[in-house]
Design an enzyme around this catalytic site. Sequence first.
Site, PDB file in Angstrom:
ATOM      1  N   GLY A 172      -7.864   4.916  -6.573  1.00 20.05           N
ATOM      2  CA  GLY A 172      -8.451   4.073  -7.617  1.00 20.05           C
ATOM      3  C   GLY A 172      -9.802   4.614  -8.032  1.00 20.05           C
ATOM      4  N   GLY A 173     -10.652   3.710  -8.514  1.00 16.68           N
ATOM      5  CA  GLY A 173     -11.971   4.123  -8.993  1.00 16.68           C
ATOM      6  C   GLY A 173     -12.828   4.762  -7.914  1.00 16.68           C
ATOM      7  N   GLY A 407     -15.906  38.503 -26.215  1.00 14.73           N
ATOM      8  CA  GLY A 407     -16.656  37.302 -25.857  1.00 14.73           C
ATOM      9  C   GLY A 407     -16.814  37.170 -24.357  1.00 14.73           C
ATOM     10  N   ALA A 408     -15.813  37.654 -23.628  1.00 18.65           N
ATOM     11  CA  ALA A 408     -15.869  37.520 -22.170  1.00 18.65           C
ATOM     12  C   ALA A 408     -17.036  38.331 -21.599  1.00 18.65           C
ATOM     13  CB  ALA A 408     -14.549  37.961 -21.556  1.00 18.65           C
TER      14      ALA A 408
HETATM   15  C1  HXC Z   1      -8.744  -5.079   1.782  1.00 20.65           C
HETATM   16  C2  HXC Z   1      -7.427  -3.515   2.802  1.00 20.65           C
HETATM   17  C3  HXC Z   1      -7.459  -2.723   1.657  1.00 20.65           C
HETATM   18  C4  HXC Z   1      -8.210  -3.175   0.533  1.00 20.65           C
HETATM   19  C5  HXC Z   1      -6.286  -1.715   3.113  1.00 20.65           C
HETATM   20  N1  HXC Z   1      -6.673  -2.876   3.672  1.00 20.65           N
HETATM   21  N2  HXC Z   1      -6.735  -1.605   1.872  1.00 20.65           N
HETATM   22  N3  HXC Z   1      -8.069  -4.675   2.852  1.00 20.65           N
HETATM   23  N4  HXC Z   1      -8.843  -4.362   0.638  1.00 20.65           N
HETATM   24  N5  HXC Z   1      -8.306  -2.460  -0.574  1.00 20.65           N
HETATM   25  C6  HXC Z   1      -6.414  -3.348   5.006  1.00 20.65           C
HETATM   26  C7  HXC Z   1      -4.959  -3.712   5.220  1.00 20.65           C
HETATM   27  O1  HXC Z   1      -4.726  -5.023   4.785  1.00 20.65           O
HETATM   28  C8  HXC Z   1      -4.822  -3.552   6.711  1.00 20.65           C
HETATM   29  O2  HXC Z   1      -5.411  -4.665   7.335  1.00 20.65           O
HETATM   30  C9  HXC Z   1      -5.717  -2.381   7.030  1.00 20.65           C
HETATM   31  O3  HXC Z   1      -6.617  -2.276   5.911  1.00 20.65           O
HETATM   32  C10 HXC Z   1      -4.979  -1.073   7.141  1.00 20.65           C
HETATM   33  O4  HXC Z   1      -4.148  -0.950   5.991  1.00 20.65           O
HETATM   34  P1  HXC Z   1      -2.610  -0.570   6.094  1.00 20.65           P
HETATM   35  O5  HXC Z   1      -1.996  -0.916   4.795  1.00 20.65           O
HETATM   36  O6  HXC Z   1      -2.015  -1.168   7.316  1.00 20.65           O
HETATM   37  O7  HXC Z   1      -2.686   0.981   6.345  1.00 20.65           O
HETATM   38  P2  HXC Z   1      -1.750   2.126   5.781  1.00 20.65           P
HETATM   39  O8  HXC Z   1      -0.319   1.744   5.978  1.00 20.65           O
HETATM   40  O9  HXC Z   1      -2.220   3.381   6.402  1.00 20.65           O
HETATM   41  O10 HXC Z   1      -2.001   2.162   4.216  1.00 20.65           O
HETATM   42  C11 HXC Z   1      -3.269   2.512   3.728  1.00 20.65           C
HETATM   43  C12 HXC Z   1      -3.309   2.241   2.225  1.00 20.65           C
HETATM   44  C13 HXC Z   1      -2.900   0.784   1.921  1.00 20.65           C
HETATM   45  C14 HXC Z   1      -2.371   3.208   1.511  1.00 20.65           C
HETATM   46  C15 HXC Z   1      -4.733   2.554   1.779  1.00 20.65           C
HETATM   47  O11 HXC Z   1      -3.634  -0.072   2.805  1.00 20.65           O
HETATM   48  C16 HXC Z   1      -3.145   0.388   0.510  1.00 20.65           C
HETATM   49  O12 HXC Z   1      -2.363   0.737  -0.376  1.00 20.65           O
HETATM   50  N6  HXC Z   1      -4.234  -0.333   0.289  1.00 20.65           N
HETATM   51  C17 HXC Z   1      -4.582  -0.832  -1.021  1.00 20.65           C
HETATM   52  C18 HXC Z   1      -5.083   0.291  -1.880  1.00 20.65           C
HETATM   53  C19 HXC Z   1      -5.582  -0.212  -3.211  1.00 20.65           C
HETATM   54  O13 HXC Z   1      -4.788  -0.502  -4.104  1.00 20.65           O
HETATM   55  N7  HXC Z   1      -6.902  -0.402  -3.319  1.00 20.65           N
HETATM   56  C20 HXC Z   1      -7.526  -0.833  -4.469  1.00 20.65           C
HETATM   57  C21 HXC Z   1      -7.700   0.402  -5.355  1.00 20.65           C
HETATM   58  S1  HXC Z   1      -8.500  -0.005  -6.850  1.00 20.65           S
HETATM   59  P3  HXC Z   1      -4.919  -5.199   8.745  1.00 20.65           P
HETATM   60  O14 HXC Z   1      -5.797  -6.368   9.003  1.00 20.65           O
HETATM   61  O15 HXC Z   1      -3.472  -5.554   8.588  1.00 20.65           O
HETATM   62  O16 HXC Z   1      -5.117  -4.087   9.706  1.00 20.65           O
HETATM   63  C22 HXC Z   1     -10.071   0.255  -6.475  1.00 20.65           C
HETATM   64  C23 HXC Z   1     -10.973  -0.076  -7.604  1.00 20.65           C
HETATM   65  C24 HXC Z   1     -12.293   0.601  -7.444  1.00 20.65           C
HETATM   66  O17 HXC Z   1     -10.447   0.649  -5.455  1.00 20.65           O
HETATM   67  C25 HXC Z   1     -13.000   0.580  -8.770  1.00 20.65           C
HETATM   68  C26 HXC Z   1     -14.283   1.302  -8.750  1.00 20.65           C
HETATM   69  C27 HXC Z   1     -14.823   1.501 -10.116  1.00 20.65           C
END
Ligand code: HXC
Length: 518
Positions: A172-173, A407-408
């Site tokens: 993501g971001g 040019g290069a």
């Molecule tokens: C809160 C999160 C989290 C998140 C993971 N966890 N991502 N909690 N916010 N974004 C937590 C899970 O619930 C889990 O908690 C623990 O972290 C480990 O995650 P798992 O899913 O069990 O691990 P894994 O199977 O290795 O998968 C990792 C992962 C997946 C691929 C990163 O967790 C995932 O897809 N997370 C969401 C990613 C996402 O969409 N993020 C937002 C992106 S947008 P427990 O308690 O069960 O251990 C963004 C916007 C930013 O970031 C903008 C900036 C400008």
Amino acid sequence: MSIQEDQISALVERRASARIAGGQARIDAQHAKGKLTARERLGLLLDEGSFEEFDMFVQHRCTNFGMEKSHPDGDGVVTGQGTIGGRPVFVYAQDFTVSGGSLSKTMSEKICKVMDMAMRAGAPVIGLNDSGGARIQEGIDALAGYGEIFERNILASGVIPQISGIFGPCAGGAVYSPALTDFTLMVKNTSYMFLTGPAVVKSVTGEVVTAEELGGAAVHASKSGVADFAVENEQEGIETIKKLLSFIPQNNMEPAPLRETSDPAARVSDCLNSIIPDSPGKAYDMYGVIREIVDDGDFFEIHRSFARNIIVGFAHMGGRSVGIVANQPQMLAGVLDINASRKAARFVRFCDAFGIPLVTLVDVPGFLPGTQQEYGAVIQNGAKLLYAYGEATVPKVTVTLRKAYGGAHIVMSCKQLRGDINYAWPTAQIAVMGADGAVDVLYAKDIKADPGHAAEIRAAKKAEYEELFGNPYQAAQKGYIEDIIEPRNTRFRIIRALCSLEGKKQDLPAKKHDNLPL
Ligand code: HXC
């Protein structure tokens, strides 16, 4: 036990529990994936006993979705200060064992604090990323946290070196913080970077890809150029970061560290006198030239797998850190294209921002022709490299080994782009284009009028053209190069040139900022 002793042992206990805030099960899961924990990574990165941790007891302030029930100390990131090879650095390492290293507002505050400290101290900042992105439960607060980090990445750019290690997910971001830093390193098979993951890609475009195919280390190091380094494992990643630091200064006001060497500055390399093949169409390996001329043959390459028709990286010459940019005749004949221009431009700008002299080795037949390049804006991308060289005020020493066409030639740090000292080997050919192309343009009518003698006309005119431009003497007569040097003396001549330029001062006109062709 006195009350004070009780308090001290409570502190020791609290610190011990903060160090494993995510719990042993999650640490084991991290290890099972072949990953280290945030603290293990910092332990490898920093000099033993040098780590000074900050904000170990900071906790998140979220009250949504049951978050109020758990307040792990440290909140998903380990931050602080330490030394690498005795030099101060500021660090943060996201802790995947606490909420997947996801970014909360308090976590961003911890990261911003070390970034601010790094700026005040004039020391590099190194971020080790391993995070599920914005903490979903915190909503807009998490997004605001990213904004705070990005703004600091921008303000620190060109002031202190910023290095990003991607040791797990970065999605993501969140990817924009590494993208704003100077160098990004990824670990093969355990790290990935993408704006939208495989599931979203499938639902929007129907394309089925794995995380590794979409944004793994190999992809970003070879196809997108987002990653400067793709390493086999975390240990190699940490060692790469340390080595990178050894070539670059603490900040934009300090020189890069000198490295002692027993390699004599005056060492000659006889092999260079025969490295250029007899046929102009034949390739040779530019790495061979680079390793011959730098101290101890030690060349630290950046972006090794991306745009391999140009080589960029750091080395030492006479103990001084230098940035090397060199065309690679073995890859696409060393032609410049969109990716080569982007890669080299970014490297030149880093070196210029941090006062690292540029050594450019030229053997370039021109820009890559074709619709793919033109539609992809080779004009604008080529201009990036031209701009970067023309803008750079660090010492610039250029050696033309063989071809420098069109040019290069201009783009590759020519004299008119404020090149300080430009040398050429006797094998150099500095011309608008190669002999065949030139004869086809200039004598098309003569050849058409007398097709029976086309081959003779071509051969005669080609010989005439090569006599004039197939050597560096015309450029030397006009003062476009300082000297024609024997290849075997290249190391010595560059080192002497760099010594003479050590006190170089050059300004740019006053401006708010430039408007380089992005
Ligand atoms: C809160 C999160 C989290 C998140 C993971 N966890 N991502 N909690 N916010 N974004 C937590 C899970 O619930 C889990 O908690 C623990 O972290 C480990 O995650 P798992 O899913 O069990 O691990 P894994 O199977 O290795 O998968 C990792 C992962 C997946 C691929 C990163 O967790 C995932 O897809 N997370 C969401 C990613 C996402 O969409 N993020 C937002 C992106 S947008 P427990 O308690 O069960 O251990 C963004 C916007 C930013 O970031 C903008 C900036 C400008």
